[in-house]
Design a protein around this motif. Structure first.
Motif, PDB file in Angstrom:
ATOM      1  N   ALA A  63      42.853  35.780  37.476  1.00  0.00           N
ATOM      2  CA  ALA A  63      44.265  35.430  37.561  1.00  0.00           C
ATOM      3  C   ALA A  63      44.518  34.060  36.946  1.00  0.00           C
ATOM      4  N   ARG A  64      43.663  33.104  37.270  1.00  0.00           N
ATOM      5  CA  ARG A  64      43.821  31.748  36.738  1.00  0.00           C
ATOM      6  C   ARG A  64      43.663  31.744  35.219  1.00  0.00           C
ATOM      7  N   HIS A  65      42.671  32.488  34.732  1.00  0.00           N
ATOM      8  CA  HIS A  65      42.419  32.561  33.291  1.00  0.00           C
ATOM      9  C   HIS A  65      43.590  33.209  32.565  1.00  0.00           C
ATOM     10  N   ALA A  66      44.257  34.156  33.224  1.00  0.00           N
ATOM     11  CA  ALA A  66      45.400  34.852  32.619  1.00  0.00           C
ATOM     12  C   ALA A  66      46.702  34.087  32.808  1.00  0.00           C
ATOM     13  N   GLY A  67      46.657  33.036  33.645  1.00  0.00           N
ATOM     14  CA  GLY A  67      47.861  32.241  33.879  1.00  0.00           C
ATOM     15  C   GLY A  67      48.861  32.902  34.797  1.00  0.00           C
ATOM     16  N   VAL A  68      48.359  33.705  35.749  1.00  0.00           N
ATOM     17  CA  VAL A  68      49.246  34.361  36.704  1.00  0.00           C
ATOM     18  C   VAL A  68      48.784  34.066  38.131  1.00  0.00           C
ATOM     19  N   ALA A  69      49.661  34.313  39.079  1.00  0.00           N
ATOM     20  CA  ALA A  69      49.304  34.125  40.479  1.00  0.00           C
ATOM     21  C   ALA A  69      48.399  35.262  40.937  1.00  0.00           C
ATOM     22  N   LEU A  70      47.607  34.998  41.965  1.00  0.00           N
ATOM     23  CA  LEU A  70      46.711  36.037  42.473  1.00  0.00           C
ATOM     24  C   LEU A  70      47.505  37.237  42.970  1.00  0.00           C
ATOM     25  N   ARG A  71      48.644  36.990  43.585  1.00  0.00           N
ATOM     26  CA  ARG A  71      49.467  38.115  44.074  1.00  0.00           C
ATOM     27  C   ARG A  71      49.958  38.979  42.915  1.00  0.00           C
ATOM     28  N   THR A  72      50.182  38.340  41.742  1.00  0.00           N
ATOM     29  CA  THR A  72      50.575  39.117  40.557  1.00  0.00           C
ATOM     30  C   THR A  72      49.424  39.998  40.102  1.00  0.00           C
ATOM     31  N   PHE A  73      48.210  39.441  40.138  1.00  0.00           N
ATOM     32  CA  PHE A  73      47.027  40.232  39.786  1.00  0.00           C
ATOM     33  C   PHE A  73      46.961  41.501  40.639  1.00  0.00           C
ATOM     34  N   TYR A  74      47.089  41.330  41.959  1.00  0.00           N
ATOM     35  CA  TYR A  74      46.959  42.482  42.849  1.00  0.00           C
ATOM     36  C   TYR A  74      48.183  43.396  42.826  1.00  0.00           C
ATOM     37  N   ARG A  75      49.253  42.942  42.229  1.00  0.00           N
ATOM     38  CA  ARG A  75      50.408  43.822  42.056  1.00  0.00           C
ATOM     39  C   ARG A  75      50.081  44.916  41.046  1.00  0.00           C
ATOM     40  N   TYR A  76      49.212  44.575  40.080  1.00  0.00           N
ATOM     41  CA  TYR A  76      48.897  45.507  39.005  1.00  0.00           C
ATOM     42  C   TYR A  76      47.536  46.176  39.145  1.00  0.00           C
ATOM     43  N   PHE A  77      46.576  45.498  39.766  1.00  0.00           N
ATOM     44  CA  PHE A  77      45.210  46.025  39.808  1.00  0.00           C
ATOM     45  C   PHE A  77      44.630  45.956  41.211  1.00  0.00           C
ATOM     46  N   ARG A  78      43.839  46.955  41.544  1.00  0.00           N
ATOM     47  CA  ARG A  78      43.257  47.040  42.884  1.00  0.00           C
ATOM     48  C   ARG A  78      42.018  46.189  43.041  1.00  0.00           C
ATOM     49  N   SER A  79      41.344  45.910  41.938  1.00  0.00           N
ATOM     50  CA  SER A  79      40.095  45.144  42.004  1.00  0.00           C
ATOM     51  C   SER A  79      39.872  44.434  40.684  1.00  0.00           C
ATOM     52  N   LYS A  80      38.881  43.542  40.660  1.00  0.00           N
ATOM     53  CA  LYS A  80      38.573  42.838  39.407  1.00  0.00           C
ATOM     54  C   LYS A  80      38.094  43.812  38.337  1.00  0.00           C
ATOM     55  N   GLN A  81      37.331  44.814  38.731  1.00  0.00           N
ATOM     56  CA  GLN A  81      36.853  45.796  37.752  1.00  0.00           C
ATOM     57  C   GLN A  81      38.006  46.639  37.202  1.00  0.00           C
ATOM     58  N   ASP A  82      38.953  46.952  38.064  1.00  0.00           N
ATOM     59  CA  ASP A  82      40.090  47.759  37.640  1.00  0.00           C
ATOM     60  C   ASP A  82      40.927  47.048  36.590  1.00  0.00           C
TER      61      ASP A  82
ATOM     62  N   ASP B  80      25.218  47.924  35.037  1.00  0.00           N
ATOM     63  CA  ASP B  80      24.698  47.235  36.221  1.00  0.00           C
ATOM     64  C   ASP B  80      25.768  46.994  37.279  1.00  0.00           C
ATOM     65  N   ASP B  81      26.925  47.583  37.090  1.00  0.00           N
ATOM     66  CA  ASP B  81      28.021  47.377  38.036  1.00  0.00           C
ATOM     67  C   ASP B  81      28.653  48.721  38.389  1.00  0.00           C
ATOM     68  N   PRO B  82      28.285  49.301  39.529  1.00  0.00           N
ATOM     69  CA  PRO B  82      28.801  50.622  39.901  1.00  0.00           C
ATOM     70  C   PRO B  82      30.327  50.680  39.953  1.00  0.00           C
TER      71      PRO B  82
END
Length: 216
Positions: free
Chosen positions: A43-62, A123-125
Motif C-alpha cells: 500500500a505504501r509503495h503504491a501510495g494508497v492507504a491500507l484500507r484502500t488496498f483491502y477494498r480491492y484485494f483480499r491478500s497481498k498475493q491477490d 515457493d508460495d502456496p
C-alpha cells in the motif's frame, strides 16, 4: 480484471488504482519475495492507504491477480474479434501467438514480470492459488467465446472441453517458460510454447468439430 474499458470515470479510477497496487506488489515480490512483503508495504509503495488496498484485494498475493490475468484477457479479446464459424484451432493459435508476442518494451516487461511471479509462486502456496484461480476464471470466461466461434458445431460439453484444454495449454506454456531462461521471442518463448501446446491438442479439437455432438 476485464480488458473492457470501465464505463465511468469512477470505474476507470478504480481500475487504475488496482493496477498501481498490482505493479507495486509485483515489484516488491521481485525484490524481496512474497514472504517478506506485507500488505502495508505494498500500500505504501503504491501510495494508497491500507484500507484502500483491502477494498480491492483480499491478500497481498491477490494484489497481483490483475497482472496475471492480463495475458488471458488479451487472448480472449482477440478471440472475440474472430468470426463465428472460423477454424477454431487456427483462431486459438493466432490469438495465442498475438497475445503472447513481445513487439515492444511494455509487452516484454509484462512477460518478464509474469515469469518472476510464476517463479515466486513455486515457493508460495497462496500466490500459486491466485494463479490457479486466475486460470480457472479465464477458462470460465472462455466458454461463451468458444461457443460463439463454434457456431453450433459443438455441444455444451464439447465447448467446455475445448475451453478447458485451451486455457490449460496456455497455462502450461507459461509455467514451462518460467522454469527456463528462454527469451520472450523465438524458440522456447511463451508464444512458441503456447503454439506447441495448442497443436498437441489440435487433432482432438478438429475431431470434435468434425463429428459434432448434441450431448449437453
Amino acid at each position: 480484471m476485464s480488458t473492457k474499458p470501465p464505463s465511468s470515470l469512477t470505474e476507470r479510477r478504480k481500475a487504475a488504482t488496482q493496477i498501481e497496487i498490482a505493479h507495486a506488489a509485483a515489484e516488491l515480490f521481485a525484490t524481496q519475495g512474497p514472504h517478506a512483503t506485507t500488505a502495508e508495504e505494498i500500500a505504501r509503495h503504491a501510495g494508497v492507504a491500507l484500507r484502500t488496498f483491502y477494498r480491492y484485494f483480499r491478500s497481498k498475493q491477490d494484489a497481483v491477480s490483475p497482472l496475471l490475468a492480463a495475458g488471458a484477457d488479451r487472448w480472449r479479446t482477440l478471440l472475440e474479434a474472430a468470426e463465428p464459424g472460423a477454424d477454431l484451432t487456427s483462431a486459438l493459435e493466432t490469438a495465442a501467438e498475438r497475445s503472447l508476442a513481445a513487439p515492444d518494451e511494455a509487452a516484454t516487461t509484462a512477460l518478464l514480470r509474469t515469469r518472476e511471479l510464476l517463479r515466486a509462486a513455486a515457493d508460495d502456496p497462496a500466490l500459486r492459488a491466485v494463479w490457479y484461480r486466475v486460470n480457472q476464471e479465464s477458462e470460465e470466461r472462455l466458454v461463451p467465446v468458444v461457443a460463439r466461434l463454434a457456431d453450433g458445431r459443438l455441444g455444451a460439453i464439447q465447448v467446455r472441453l475445448v475451453a478447458a484444454a485451451a486455457a490449460d495449454a496456455i497455462r502450461i506454456a507459461l509455467e514451462t517458460w518460467a522454469e527456463t531462461e528462454a527469451g520472450v521471442t523465438g524458440e522456447g518463448s511463451p508464444a512458441a510454447l503456447a503454439i506447441h501446446c495448442l497443436r498437441q491438442l489440435s487433432g482432438g479439437m478438429r475431431t470434435l468439430v468434425a463429428t459434432g455432438d448434441s450431448e449437453g
